[in-house]
Design a protein around this motif. Sequence first.
Motif, short mmCIF file in Angstrom:
data_model
loop_
_atom_site.label_atom_id
_atom_site.label_comp_id
_atom_site.label_asym_id
_atom_site.label_seq_id
_atom_site.Cartn_x
_atom_site.Cartn_y
_atom_site.Cartn_z
N ASN A 68 0.86 -1.18 0.00
CA ASN A 68 0.00 0.00 0.00
C ASN A 68 0.89 1.23 0.00
O ASN A 68 2.06 1.17 0.40
N CYS A 69 0.34 2.34 -0.44
CA CYS A 69 1.06 3.60 -0.34
C CYS A 69 1.04 4.09 1.10
O CYS A 69 0.11 3.79 1.86
N VAL A 70 2.05 4.82 1.47
CA VAL A 70 2.08 5.52 2.75
C VAL A 70 1.84 6.99 2.46
O VAL A 70 2.64 7.63 1.76
N GLY A 71 0.73 7.50 2.95
CA GLY A 71 0.37 8.88 2.66
C GLY A 71 -0.32 9.54 3.84
O GLY A 71 -0.17 9.13 4.99
N GLN A 72 -1.07 10.57 3.52
CA GLN A 72 -1.70 11.36 4.56
C GLN A 72 -2.63 10.56 5.45
O GLN A 72 -2.72 10.80 6.65
N GLY A 73 -3.29 9.56 4.90
CA GLY A 73 -4.29 8.82 5.65
C GLY A 73 -3.74 7.73 6.55
O GLY A 73 -4.40 7.36 7.53
N ASN A 74 -2.57 7.19 6.25
CA ASN A 74 -2.08 6.05 7.03
C ASN A 74 -0.62 6.19 7.47
O ASN A 74 -0.01 5.22 7.91
N ASN A 75 -0.05 7.39 7.35
CA ASN A 75 1.34 7.58 7.75
C ASN A 75 1.54 7.29 9.23
O ASN A 75 2.55 6.71 9.63
N HIS A 76 0.57 7.66 10.08
CA HIS A 76 0.71 7.41 11.51
C HIS A 76 0.66 5.92 11.81
O HIS A 76 1.38 5.43 12.69
N MET A 177 10.00 13.37 10.01
CA MET A 177 9.06 14.18 10.77
C MET A 177 9.75 15.42 11.32
O MET A 177 9.18 16.52 11.31
N TRP A 178 10.96 15.25 11.83
CA TRP A 178 11.70 16.39 12.37
C TRP A 178 11.95 17.44 11.28
O TRP A 178 11.87 18.65 11.54
N ALA A 179 12.25 16.99 10.06
CA ALA A 179 12.58 17.91 8.97
C ALA A 179 11.35 18.41 8.23
O ALA A 179 11.48 19.29 7.36
N GLY A 180 10.16 17.88 8.54
CA GLY A 180 8.97 18.31 7.82
C GLY A 180 8.96 17.88 6.38
O GLY A 180 8.56 18.64 5.49
N MET A 181 9.39 16.66 6.14
CA MET A 181 9.49 16.14 4.77
C MET A 181 8.82 14.79 4.68
O MET A 181 8.50 14.15 5.69
N THR A 182 8.62 14.35 3.45
CA THR A 182 8.27 12.97 3.16
C THR A 182 9.45 12.35 2.40
O THR A 182 10.38 13.05 1.99
N ASP A 282 8.04 22.62 7.02
CA ASP A 282 8.64 22.34 8.32
C ASP A 282 8.10 23.37 9.31
O ASP A 282 8.53 24.52 9.35
N ARG A 283 7.17 22.94 10.15
CA ARG A 283 6.52 23.83 11.11
C ARG A 283 7.05 23.64 12.53
O ARG A 283 6.46 24.11 13.49
N GLY A 284 8.17 22.94 12.67
CA GLY A 284 8.68 22.59 13.99
C GLY A 284 8.36 21.14 14.31
O GLY A 284 7.34 20.59 13.85
N PHE A 285 9.23 20.50 15.10
CA PHE A 285 9.12 19.05 15.30
C PHE A 285 7.76 18.63 15.83
O PHE A 285 7.13 17.72 15.29
N TRP A 286 7.27 19.27 16.90
CA TRP A 286 6.03 18.82 17.52
C TRP A 286 4.83 19.05 16.62
O TRP A 286 3.91 18.24 16.58
N LYS A 287 4.81 20.16 15.88
CA LYS A 287 3.72 20.37 14.94
C LYS A 287 3.80 19.41 13.77
O LYS A 287 2.77 18.98 13.24
N SER A 291 0.92 16.78 12.82
CA SER A 291 0.33 16.67 11.48
C SER A 291 0.34 15.24 10.97
O SER A 291 -0.48 14.87 10.12
N VAL A 292 1.29 14.40 11.49
CA VAL A 292 1.34 12.99 11.08
C VAL A 292 0.33 12.17 11.87
O VAL A 292 -0.39 11.34 11.31
N PHE A 293 0.28 12.37 13.19
CA PHE A 293 -0.56 11.53 14.04
C PHE A 293 -1.98 12.07 14.22
O PHE A 293 -2.82 11.38 14.79
N LYS A 294 -2.25 13.28 13.75
CA LYS A 294 -3.61 13.79 13.72
C LYS A 294 -3.91 14.27 12.30
O LYS A 294 -4.08 15.46 12.04
N PRO A 295 -3.95 13.32 11.37
CA PRO A 295 -4.12 13.71 9.96
C PRO A 295 -5.52 14.24 9.70
O PRO A 295 -6.49 13.86 10.34
N VAL A 296 -5.59 15.14 8.74
CA VAL A 296 -6.88 15.64 8.27
C VAL A 296 -7.24 14.84 7.03
O VAL A 296 -6.65 14.98 5.98
#
Length: 298
Positions: A68-76, A177-182, A282-287, A291-296
Motif C-alpha cells: 500500500n502507499c504511505v500517505g496522509q491517511g495512514n502515515n501514523h 518528521m523532524w525535517a517536515g518532509m516525506t 517544516d513547522r517545527g518538530f512537535w507540529k 500533522s502525522v498523528f492527527k491527519p486531516v
Amino acid sequence: MAAFTDPGMVTQENHRLALQKYPYDNILFTPGVKCTTCGFVKPARSKHCRTCKGCVARQDHHCVWINNCVGQGNNHYFILFLCSISLLLTYGAYASHLLLSQLLQAKQQSLEMFSNRQRLQPIPGIRHWSTGLDWSDYFASWGWALVEDVCVGGVGLLSALCMPMAWGFLGYHIYLMWAGMTTNESLKWADWRDDIADGLVFIAEEETGETFLLNTGQVEKDVEPQLAYPSPRKRALKRTLDGKPPIYPQSSDKVSNPDLQGKFTPEWRRVTSLREVDNIYDRGFWKNVESVFKPVFL
C-alpha cells in the motif's frame, strides 16, 4: 491498519478539498501541474502512484511490505508499524539469546557434574559456560546451540538480522518528521542539493513589492490551505544548464509586452547551500508530529 487504510487517494470528489490541505512552495510543488493520468491539477505534496493507480495526498512512498502507499491517511499507522516491528524484533533477539544461553549453561553444568562424579569430588559452584573459552570455541558453542534448538535459533537469527533494518527505517522516518518532509520530498531536495553543488541553482528575492514570473500555473483564488503554514517568500529558484543566471525580459520590455505588467527582471545570485532555501512544510518538530498523528482526512 497501515495496509488496509486509505492512504489519502485524491479523487474528483475530494480534489477541491485536497487542494486546501497544503500551500504550493513554488520549489518542489508548483500550481497548475496536471496529472496526465488522473486528469486534474495535482495538489501540493501529492504524487501519482502507478501501483495504486492514483494520486496520493502527502505521499511518502509505496511500501512493498504493506502492499500500500504511505500517505496522509495512514502515515501514523506506518510509524506505529515500524515501532512495533522494531520492538518485537529486539525482544525476539534478546529472548532467543537468553534461551540459547540457558541451554549452553545447562550443558556446561551437566559436563562439570559428570566430571566431578567420575573423580569422586564434591560439586563446586557451576561457572558460566563461556568462562575460559577462546573465540573459536565460543562461536562453536553458539553453533552447537543453534543446531540443538533450531526453532529458537532460527527466530533469534532472523530477529537479529532484521532488527537493524527496522530501527534504521524508524529512525529515518523520525528524521523526516523532524525535517517536515516525506520520502518523496527528500528525493526532490536531494536533486536540488546536487544541482546546488554543481553551481546550477540561482535565487532571486523580491525587493520592490512586485511579483515574480514564477510559473504559468494557476490555482483557484478561493482555494486556500486550511492549515497555518508560513507563506513562501516572494522568491524564485531556478536551475540552469550552463551555470549562468537565468535571462528574463528586460524592464524596458514591460511597456511593449502587456503580459509582463507588474513583473520585473529579478537580480539573481548563486545558491551555495540548501540552507538558503526555505522548507515551508517544516513547522517545527512537535507540529510536524501532530500533522502525522492527527491527519486531516480527505
